[in-house]
Design an enzyme around this catalytic site. Structure first.
Site, PDB file in Angstrom:
ATOM      1  CB  VAL A  51      -1.087   0.150   1.424  1.00  0.00           C
ATOM      2  CG1 VAL A  51      -1.768   0.971   1.395  1.00  0.00           C
ATOM      3  CG2 VAL A  51      -1.885  -1.238   1.069  1.00  0.00           C
ATOM      4  CB  CYS A  52       4.063   1.833   1.943  1.00  0.00           C
ATOM      5  SG  CYS A  52       3.755   1.586   3.397  1.00  0.00           S
ATOM      6  N   PRO A  53       3.688   2.317  -1.670  1.00  0.00           N
ATOM      7  CG  PRO A  53       4.364   0.635  -3.021  1.00  0.00           C
ATOM      8  CD  PRO A  53       4.026   0.852  -1.327  1.00  0.00           C
TER       9      PRO A  53
END
Length: 199
Positions: A51-53
């Site tokens: 999810v972070c990118p």
């Protein structure tokens, strides 16, 4: 933080000095150096995850919308600056983030995440905390998501614009779902009826 020292909206944002990666170089970042500008400070769990990118690149792709309203963005995770650099040097299609248009801050000692009360002690990483800090260094907005779902750039911008509006129009308030250009109201039992009569 202790129970007495829990961070709240309306309090001064805890200052910090840390190493960040920006423009593929290591820089020393000090939050107080951003006084006079609004800051969107957001925490994310880890580089090279899933999810972070999507969040990092979503904010990066729209950084000009923030800079046009006197706002800087800072991303923070518990990774080292070397991990940040490697992630930036990895193409998006390969799970990296490519060049990011704002600094990624290293919180390897987890001091910043602790100060902002977003550290998940069991996982050892930061929850998805997002703080909007005003020109005076005061926290005006805070949200914290659990690890598995991301945040909205649109909602961050909407909230930021509402904060800026009420700070420049102190006799008005923004109702639910307010968007730039929408009607506001005067927080008065009589004057507020002008708004309610129109909706």
């Amino acid at each position: 933080m202790t129970a007495e020292g829990c961070l709240r909206v309306g309090q001064a944002a805890p200052d910090f000095t840390a190493t960040a990666v920006f423009d593929q170089e290591f820089k020393t970042i000090k939050l107080s150096d951003y006084r006079g500008k609004y800051v969107v400070l957001f925490f994310y769990p880890l580089d090279f995850t899933f999810v972070c990118p999507t969040e990092i690149t979503a904010f990066s792709d729209r950084v000009s919308e923030f800079s046009s309203i006197n706002t800087e963005i800072l991303g923070v995770s518990v990774d080292s600056e070397f991990a940040h650099l490697a992630w930036i040097q990895t193409e998006r299609k390969s799970g990296g983030v490519g060049d990011v248009a704002y600094p990624l801050v290293s919180d390897l000692k987890k001091e910043i995440s602790t100060a902002y009360n977003v550290l998940d002690p069991d996982a050892g990483v930061s929850l998805r905390g997002l703080f909007i800090i005003d020109k005076e260094g005061v926290i005006q907005h805070a949200t914290i998501n659990n690890l598995s779902f991301g945040r909205s750039v649109d909602e961050t911008l909407r909230t930021l614009k509402a904060i800026q509006y009420v700070q420049s129009h102190p006799d008005e308030v923004c109702p639910a779902g307010w968007q730039e250009g929408d009607a506001t109201m005067v927080p008065d039992p009589v004057k507020s009826k002008v708004y309610f009569a129109a909706v």
